[in-house]
Design a protein around this motif. Structure first.
Motif, PDB file in Angstrom:
ATOM      1  N   CYS A  39      35.448  39.371  36.320  1.00 19.59           N
ATOM      2  CA  CYS A  39      35.436  39.318  37.499  1.00 19.59           C
ATOM      3  C   CYS A  39      35.271  40.043  38.622  1.00 19.59           C
ATOM      4  CB  CYS A  39      34.244  37.541  38.365  1.00 19.59           C
ATOM      5  SG  CYS A  39      33.651  36.894  37.593  1.00 19.59           S
ATOM      6  N   VAL A  40      36.730  40.162  38.771  1.00 27.40           N
ATOM      7  CA  VAL A  40      37.597  41.441  39.139  1.00 27.40           C
ATOM      8  C   VAL A  40      37.176  42.368  38.872  1.00 27.40           C
ATOM      9  CG1 VAL A  40      39.493  41.659  40.506  1.00 27.40           C
ATOM     10  CG2 VAL A  40      39.273  39.295  40.027  1.00 27.40           C
ATOM     11  N   VAL A  41      37.610  42.249  37.339  1.00 28.14           N
ATOM     12  CA  VAL A  41      37.255  43.527  36.715  1.00 28.14           C
ATOM     13  C   VAL A  41      35.748  43.746  36.999  1.00 28.14           C
ATOM     14  CG1 VAL A  41      37.491  44.598  34.578  1.00 28.14           C
ATOM     15  CG2 VAL A  41      39.095  43.074  35.077  1.00 28.14           C
ATOM     16  N   ILE A  42      35.048  43.553  37.123  1.00 25.94           N
ATOM     17  CA  ILE A  42      32.977  43.762  37.200  1.00 25.94           C
ATOM     18  C   ILE A  42      33.449  44.751  38.300  1.00 25.94           C
ATOM     19  CG2 ILE A  42      30.999  42.788  37.414  1.00 25.94           C
ATOM     20  CD1 ILE A  42      31.395  40.981  35.425  1.00 25.94           C
ATOM     21  N   THR A  43      33.552  43.514  39.204  1.00 24.61           N
ATOM     22  CA  THR A  43      34.126  43.489  40.591  1.00 24.61           C
ATOM     23  C   THR A  43      34.107  45.127  41.276  1.00 24.61           C
ATOM     24  OG1 THR A  43      33.330  41.788  41.784  1.00 24.61           O
ATOM     25  CG2 THR A  43      33.784  43.770  43.566  1.00 24.61           C
ATOM     26  N   CYS A  44      35.349  45.319  40.757  1.00 21.60           N
ATOM     27  CA  CYS A  44      36.707  46.609  40.877  1.00 21.60           C
ATOM     28  C   CYS A  44      35.373  48.089  39.782  1.00 21.60           C
ATOM     29  CB  CYS A  44      38.036  47.376  40.429  1.00 21.60           C
ATOM     30  SG  CYS A  44      38.582  45.525  41.825  1.00 21.60           S
TER      31      CYS A  44
END
Lengths: 300, 287
Positions: A39-44
């Motif tokens: 999810c962090v990767v998606i957001t960034c």
């Protein structure tokens, strides 16, 4: 059945149970870790993609000619100078009107108001205002301001004033709360009246909240489009400040919308999007810097 | 005596400034009700709210806004379904797990995401998402509810992340220490103790996301296609917000009044959401 086998059986069942819970715990932990990372990767990635895409598509289209001319039907060329000017006028007019209103309301709430019920009502009203979608502001602005002032930047600015009132009010209120009561008491003790205390002691100490509020409002005004569509209109003529306020004009965001959706001029739209992104970044940066500056000043 | 009068005047001025906010809310409410009621009266409340056909420009005009209501509900639900898990997981990571430097970088990315104007989202959606959907699913046109859901999901991410992060960071350290001391691993502690303790704050984040999604107009207008169909995932649809915006510039008479009525319905939705939000925020504050 003898006792020994019974005991070993129980032991085995316990150990398998422990093992399975151990395993399921391990699986749970790694699953959660995986999803968090994902999810962090998606957001960034989404953020980077939007920024990158806009810059790649828009930067090559920004030229001095685009920035410094008005659109001309004769040459068929598009310039966004009027839109830049209109955005600037909107910013100035909105901030000039909303500042005294917002700061005044915050001063009333923290310095004067004694009736808890009234404070509750005012704060609830501010929360309600910040939850209303901009398209409704646009509609009401059209009904109230555009009817009396005509479709004009001033009508747009007044609509934006209502939208930004809660922001200025809240940030000012937060910083008024941090002004030590001793300051006020000291000034009262010296014989100053209430207004004098507010003017000379309270207001100078809440400047950080006012500035933060202004920065946030500037960001919101720059990005606003739905509320301006029906109040400020679409015109692309270059005007001076006062004649601009009384005539219809499109801000950068509205110009982006019109060029992209109605005219299919995507190059211009991306150039405007790039400018808006750069401004957004500058605003975020200055908000952080101002916050840090005042934090340091306060801790000294 | 003179100065006492002066102070009284100043007090009065500040009181008036304080009441401006209340006045604005009343003004908006009254104006929306006054301009929204006539069309509903003329069309009939059930015909208006539950009519499935919106043909405002035909010779025998029909004003049913059920397609818009359903589209807004479906679109918001879809955006929440995608945006909340992503935002929630990100916020747990940022609030509890992330090293300081990573946290600073991701946080500023989130702030940037929050600051991007909605027309820019619309533009990127229009030129990236819509063609992609068209190609992947082999559709005649990619402008659809699906595209709108994706754009909305991204747009509500920053509010969900920042509000639930604040709630998670406010969880007392003792709760987590106790759980760790009982042998739970950090990850288990965060998800089973911290999240549970911060649940009303996280609920507030979700409700805030709902409000943002249901109120967004411009970005949706650029990617959803704007045809007044009942909601279909891959069909062109019109939201409550875009219904108001798309016909406003050329409408008149009953059609225009009906648009105000749509705005009134949207406003009622928002008021309901605001009340829910306040409920959760209050519970979070009491904790």
């Amino acid at each position: 059945m003898d006792n020994a086998t019974n005991v070993t059986m129980v032991k085995q069942s316990i150990s398998t149970k422990v093992n399975t819970t151990k395993n399921s715990r391990k699986i749970y932990i790694s699953l959660m870790k995986f999803f968090m990372a994902l999810c962090v990767v998606i957001t960034c990635a989404v953020t980077l993609f939007i920024i990158g895409y806009v810059f790649v598509k828009g930067l090559p289209n920004i030229s001095w000619e685009l920035l410094s001319t008005s659109p001309s039907y004769l040459s068929g060329k598009i310039g966004i100078l009027p839109d830049i000017a209109n955005t600037l006028y909107l910013l100035i007019a909105t901030i000039l009107i909303v500042l005294p209103l917002g700061v005044g309301a915050a001063v009333y709430l923290t310095e004067y108001a004694q009736n808890k019920k009234l404070v509750g009502i005012i704060e609830y009203a501010a929360e309600t205002l910040s939850g209303i979608p901009s398209i409704i502001y646009g509609l009401v602005g059209m009904l109230i301001f555009s009817k009396s002032l005509g479709t004009s930047l001033m009508a747009g600015a007044l609509t934006l004033v209502i939208m930004n009132l809660p922001t200025i009010m809240r940030t000012t209120q937060e910083s008024l709360k941090t002004v030590p009561n001793g300051y006020r008491e000291g000034a009262f003790g010296l014989g100053a009246g209430k207004w004098r205390v507010i003017r000379t002691v309270v207001l100078p100490n809440c400047i950080d909240g006012v500035i933060t509020g202004c920065i946030l409002s500037v960001g919101r005004i720059l990005g606003e489009s739905a509320a301006l569509l029906f109040t400020a209109g679409f015109a692309h003529t270059l005007n001076g400040f006062f004649s601009g306020l009384s005539s219809s004009g499109s801000s950068l965001t509205v110009a982006l919308y019109v060029y992209a959706k109605e005219q299919g001029e995507f190059e211009v739209a991306f150039a405007i999007a790039t400018i808006l992104m750069i401004l957004t970044m500058l605003i975020n940066l200055s908000a952080t810097l101002v916050g840090k500056y005042f934090e340091r000043k306060r801790s000294i | 005596m003179k100065s006492k009068n002066f102070e009284r005047i100043v007090h009065g001025i500040f009181l008036i400034l304080g009441l401006v906010t209340v006045g604005c809310v009343l003004l908006i409410t009254v104006y929306l009700i006054i301009s929204g009621i006539p069309a509903i009266k003329q069309i009939g409340l059930t015909n208006f709210l539950f009519g499935k056909v919106w043909e405002s420009t035909s010779s025998n005009p029909q004003y049913g806004i059920l397609p818009f209501i359903m589209t807004s509900i479906y679109g918001t639900a879809g955006a929440i379904l995608i945006g909340v898990p992503v935002g929630f997981m990100t916020s747990v990571y940022l609030a509890k797990v992330a090293p300081k430097k990573v946290k600073a970088v991701v946080e500023s990315a989130v702030k940037l995401l929050a600051g991007i104007p909605s027309v820019v989202y619309g533009l990127v959606g229009m030129l990236v998402l819509v063609p992609a959907i068209k190609n992947i699913f082999n559709l005649p046109d990619g402008s659809s509810l699906f595209a709108a859901i994706f754009v909305l999901a991204i747009m509500i991410l920053p509010s969900i992340i920042s509000v639930s992060m604040t709630a998670l960071e406010a969880v007392p350290k003792e709760y987590e220490d106790a759980s760790l001391a009982l042998g739970a691993t950090p990850i288990e502690t965060y998800f089973k103790v911290s999240v549970r303790a911060a649940k009303s704050g996280i609920a507030a984040a979700v409700v805030l996301g709902v409000g943002r999604a249901i109120g967004e107009a411009m970005a949706v207008m650029m990617v959803a296609g704007n045809v007044a169909n009942m909601p279909k995932l891959f069909g062109s649809v019109r939201f409550l917000t875009t219904a108001v915006a798309s016909e406003m510039s050329y409408s008149s008479g009953l059609q225009k009044q009906a648009l105000f009525s749509i705005a009134l319905v949207l406003f009622l939705f928002i008021m309901l959401i605001n009340a829910t939000l306040n409920f959760f925020l209050k519970r979070e504050k009491e904790r």
